[in-house]
Design an enzyme around this catalytic site. Structure first.
Site, PDB file in Angstrom:
ATOM      1  N   HIS A 158       0.805  -1.214   0.000  1.00 30.25           N
ATOM      2  CA  HIS A 158       0.000   0.000   0.000  1.00 30.25           C
ATOM      3  C   HIS A 158       0.845   1.273   0.000  1.00 30.25           C
ATOM      4  CE1 HIS A 158       0.848   0.712   4.318  1.00 30.25           C
ATOM      5  NE2 HIS A 158       0.785  -0.601   4.423  1.00 30.25           N
ATOM      6  N   ASP A 159       0.392   2.254  -0.762  1.00 26.08           N
ATOM      7  CA  ASP A 159       0.961   3.608  -0.773  1.00 26.08           C
ATOM      8  C   ASP A 159       2.345   3.701  -1.402  1.00 26.08           C
ATOM      9  OD1 ASP A 159      -1.121   5.204   0.920  1.00 26.08           O
ATOM     10  OD2 ASP A 159      -0.698   3.418   2.115  1.00 26.08           O
ATOM     11  N   GLY A 216       5.057  -0.933   2.827  1.00 24.77           N
ATOM     12  CA  GLY A 216       4.230   0.235   2.568  1.00 24.77           C
ATOM     13  C   GLY A 216       5.021   1.527   2.457  1.00 24.77           C
TER      14      GLY A 216
END
Length: 260
Positions: A121-122, A139
């Site tokens: 994520h991200d 992340g």
């Protein structure tokens, strides 16, 4: 019109452009957009607020846009944005963003993502990046343009990898890798300038020599980092590559990877 195999399950809310090919047993969710010329070979699952650019090829058992592996995430409307001309090989996982970033995991253009890569994520991936088999990004990792990440590499969350850097296989990256350098090892250390890679990408001998001087000042002259940066600004031509190197190091938060 798009070509959709009879065994694929495609939401009638998804936006599928012309010349898209969706192969057998693919599953496409409500908020997905796939731009023209992209091909899903088979068994690809895409959900969430996900956009795939033009002329990408996505191989079997890839999963894109599923919820992040983040215990803070509670189903918020986050997503994934992938650019054009990307090759994404088998069993790759690319997760949607969590709630602690700007809302999107992003991948640029012309990237080659090999089998079993995980992009958490991200993450922010630039352009013309190569990630070899089983490379894993935690992340919020930032990977700038023209980076090569070897197989079985693990990158710690919030770490940055600078443009034109090369990371050897089976490495653990816990601090920022400066642009234009090579790093390797279970706790990655720098092993010099990525001179061969820079030559292959058309950098002039003059630019490479200036970068070699910068590397010596930063990592061999036994200066404090602040002193080394001051010396770079004072003693070297302020070409774009030197300016980027300085800005990258000054912006670090996790520390800069140093030499062996």
């Amino acid at each position: 019109m798009p070509e959709i195999h009879k065994t694929a399950i495609v939401s009638n809310k998804a936006e599928i452009e012309n010349d898209v090919v969706i192969g057998p047993y693919c599953i496409i969710g409500d908020n997905v957009k796939i731009n023209k010329g992209t091909k899903l070979i088979s068994h690809v699952s895409i959900e969430g607020i996900t956009e795939i650019g033009e002329n990408c090829t996505i191989f079997p058992f890839t999963i894109i846009g599923f919820p992040p592996q983040d215990i803070k995430y509670k189903g918020e409307p986050t997503g994934v944005k992938i650019g054009n001309n990307n090759i994404i090989r088998e069993f790759v996982t690319i997760h949607r963003a969590s709630v602690s970033g700007d809302g999107f995991t992003t991948i640029g253009n012309n990237n080659f993502i090999m089998a079993y890569v995980h992009i958490a994520h991200d993450c922010k991936i630039g352009n013309s990046v190569i990630m070899a088999n089983l490379a894993t990004l935690a992340g919020h990792v930032i990977v700038e343009d023209f980076v090569f990440i070897g197989g079985l590499v693990a990158v710690h969350q919030f770490t940055r990898i600078g443009a034109h850097a090369m990371i050897g296989g089976f490495s653990g990256v816990g601090q920022d890798i400066p642009p234009f350098t090579m790093a390797s090892g279970p706790r990655a250390k720098l092993y010099g300038l990525n001179s061969v890679g820079l030559k292959r990408r058309g950098f002039s001998d003059e630019t490479i020599n200036i970068l070699k001087k910068a590397y010596k000042i930063l990592f061999r002259d036994k200066l404090y980092l602040k002193e080394a940066l001051t010396k770079l600004k004072k003693d070297l031509p302020q070409i774009p590559e030197i300016n980027h190197l300085i800005e990258f190091i000054e912006a670090n938060k996790r520390g800069i990877c140093r030499r062996q």
